[in-house]
Design a protein around this motif. Structure first.
Motif: not given
Length: 712
Positions: A432-437
């Motif tokens: 999910a953090m990677y998608q925010a990136k």
């Protein structure tokens, strides 16, 4: 012959002698008993001391190798041997460390902490090598006078290799021998004192001898047995036994007090080791190990209940830029300030039961078990916290007298909706953090199952992009750039294209972003620069023109700008191709230049000394200001297409574009407008005095042969 009767005195003497013999036998028995007790206590002390020191070394080694494995995951993933070497050498300088080996998944040595890495690529051939390579988790083995501790290095579920640290047991042996020597000395002193007492009691009466035996038992044997009992409890990790106090000034009193101090020291060292093992040394937050245990415990407590947990995975945006430009001390200051802000936001929302930890690098995690509030779910609390964190962490930081803007990307995963185990919950939070990136950074995203497929596609694209240039899948096309005043071809912008054998043409907006974030652009960029220079060197001047052949402009990424190799790469490309330096224009994004103005000014100065031209790309979307242009001193700027698109219908865009042109001309800077797709846009730009234009109305990107044909 009559036998003389035994006199009373003789009988008394016989009784006395018999009593003395009996006392002697009893004393001899007590003496043997004492010797056995001393030997037992010494053996117990030796065994426990060795076990405690070895266990301390093992715990410290496992904690250190686990932290080193976490720190090596990103450098090894990007095969950054310099960063791997830096980390290996820092560990190698640690006392008692005999060797450090970083190996790949086949067991080949990638780095040993040395300068020349003489063992690079060689397989590990020691007796433990096969077991270490095959192990899926941490391993600790005593091998001769060494303690070998290993840990695999992984990124997600992918194993990249592992790291081994060998600790010399010499220091442990010396400490053990010193402790035992002290105990032997104490025991010898006690034995000598006891012998003196025994001799004195032997001369005394039987009653005094018996009293002496009782005294010896109470003052010697029982304390030693108590010490042995306490030593066994310490061996089991129990430091809560009774504290022995003695006012005696003899050796036994010294032994009791020495043992008490030793127990306190071991207990203190145990607390220190646990604190090191479970606390992040820089921020004071819980570390990965402590967080994992807390997560497992919370998950166990919530089993069979309706309670939910939320995991927030936080990664600072552009943190590497701080380390690269301001140094690691500034980076540590950033981490301290960010950690403090995260804790403040957690406290401000009344989430006192949350666990805040630093995973290493610029990654933080929060385990949130929201308080039971009517109508508020754990997702609501997580959303509020994530929103507050994004806003707070985006506020400026003051570092070395200057403001720095970073921000953070936050991924949120909820248990049990998104995962049923600790590992899966952390993995999905990371996704999910990677998608925010990917979504543009400085935002937060909740995990969704569709993210798994998106991440898999991105990882696959990254893998295939790594060798795409060598396979001939990447190529350059050239978009014509014209002089606005007379529409004469002045140059072309080199644009990268990817023709995938399976997916066909991949949009540059997709694969260029992947190349930037993964670091692949650092290998592709020099190839693009070299190829563009080689092709531009063959371009003739346009028919009917006696001037110079068209220039070529090449985009340079922020990573290339920060690498420190750009000047050398440009010089080599010009030297190899024979291209005149003034015919090479380098396009740098405005944000990459302004974000590190001091370094960029020096770098641009070196590039201009080579004779190449430097343009600011996408001007107007970043920090655009007259003061920046005055200090950076570029040769040209490209007005972003977002201003040109609405030029005909938006008076504000027309006014801004006109102001940019006038401002640039006042500084002697050439102005290029990109995205010209209508004749009316071209006419307005010509009226405003724009120097150069490009866009689909003037010409689409062309293959090299087609562009040469256009020139002729």
């Amino acid at each position: 012959m009559k036998h003389r009767p035994i006199s009373l005195q003789s009988r008394f003497q016989i009784v006395i002698l018999s009593g003395l013999a009996l006392v002697l036998l009893m004393m001899a028995g007590l003496w043997l008993r004492e010797q056995r007790s001393q030997q037992e206590a010494l053996a117990i002390a030796q065994e426990n001391t060795h076990a405690l020191l070895a266990e301390q070394m093992r715990i410290r080694g496992e904690a250190q190798v686990r932290q080193l494995a976490d720190a090596l995951s990103n450098p090894l993933y990007y095969f950054d041997l310099d960063a791997v070497g830096t980390l290996a050498r820092s560990i190698l300088r640690t006392p008692d460390v005999d060797y450090v080996l970083v190996y790949d998944r086949q067991g080949r040595i990638l780095h040993d902490g040395s300068g020349d890495i003489a063992a690079f690529g060689q397989p590990m051939d020691d007796p433990l090598a096969a077991e270490v390579v095959a192990a899926s988790g941490p391993q600790a083995r005593f091998y001769g006078q060494l303690l070998d501790v290993s840990h695999p290095i992984t990124v997600g579920d992918e194993r990249l290799g592992g790291v081994r640290i060998g600790y010399s047991m010499a220091a442990v042996a010396r400490a053990e021998e010193a402790a035992l020597a002290s105990l032997r000395d104490q025991f010898n002193a006690v034995s000598q004192r006891s012998m003196t007492w025994l001799l004195l009691m032997f001369v005394a009466l039987i009653a005094l001898a018996l009293v002496g035996a009782v005294v010896v038992h109470r003052l010697l044997v029982r304390p030693i047995r108590t010490l042995g009992m306490l030593a066994r409890r310490i061996e089991a990790g129990d430091f809560t036994g009774p504290v022995l106090e003695s006012r005696r000034s003899d050796e036994l009193g010294d032994l009791i007090r020495t043992f008490g101090r030793m127990r306190d020291s071991v207990a203190r060292h145990d607390r220190d080791i646990r604190r090191v093992a479970y606390t992040d040394a820089l921020t004071g937050l819980a570390n990965r190990l402590a967080f994992r245990e807390a997560l497992e415990q919370r998950l166990h407590e919530t089993q069979g209940t309706s309670s939910q947990l939320a995991l927030l995975f936080i990664d600072l945006d552009d943190f590497k830029r701080v380390n690269d430009t301001l140094g690691h001390e500034a980076g540590d200051d950033v981490l301290l300030q960010m950690a403090s802000r995260i804790e403040q936001e957690v406290d401000a929302l009344g989430l006192g039961n949350a666990v805040v930890a630093r995973f290493g690098g610029d990654e933080f995690v929060i385990l949130l078990q929201a308080p039971e509030v009517e109508g508020a779910s754990v997702r609501d609390h997580a959303s509020r916290l994530a929103e507050a964190l994004v806003a707070r962490l985006a506020q400026p930081l003051l570092l070395h007298g200057r403001q720095v803007l970073l921000g953070a990307s936050v991924g949120v995963a909820v248990f049990p909706d998104d995962a049923t185990s600790a590992s899966l919950l952390m993995k999905n939070g990371d996704i999910a953090m990677y998608q925010a990136k990917v979504a543009g950074k400085n935002c937060y995203h909740f995990y969704s199952r569709a993210m798994d497929q998106a991440v898999e596609r991105r990882v696959k694209m990254e893998q295939e992009l790594r060798n795409a240039w060598q396979r001939g899948e990447l190529s350059l096309v050239y978009q014509p750039i014209y002089r606005t005043a007379d529409r004469i071809l002045a140059g072309a912008e080199a644009l990268l294209r990817w023709e995938h054998p399976e997916y066909g043409s991949v949009a540059p907006s997709v694969f260029v972003d992947v190349a930037e974030q993964s670091g692949i652009i650092e290998s592709i960029g020099p190839q693009v620069l070299r190829s563009a220079c080689l092709e531009a060197a063959t371009w003739p001047a346009p028919d009917g023109e006696s001037g110079q052949a068209p220039f070529v402009s090449v985009n340079v990424s922020a990573r290339q700008l920060r690498s420190g190799e750009l000047v050398r790469q440009v010089a080599e490309a010009l030297d190899e191709s024979g291209l005149a330096p003034e015919r090479l224009h380098l396009e740098l994004t405005e944000t990459s230049v302004i974000s590190d103005e001091a370094n960029a000014t020096e770098l641009l100065g070196k590039l201009r000394q080579l004779g190449v031209r430097v343009w600011l790309d996408d001007f107007g979307t970043g920090y655009s200001s007259l003061s920046h242009l005055r200090r950076v001193q570029v040769d040209g700027l490209k007005i972003d297409r977002s201003f040109i698109t609405d030029l005909l219908r938006d008076p504000d865009d027309l006014a801004l574009t006109s102001a940019i042109i006038a401002m640039a001309h006042s500084l002697g800077v050439v102005v290029v407008a990109e995205g010209v797709e209508r004749e009316g846009q071209y006419q307005l730009l010509r009226e405003r005095g724009c120097d150069l234009v490009q866009g689909y109305w003037l010409g689409h990107p062309l293959e090299p042969q087609a562009f040469v044909a256009l020139m002729r």
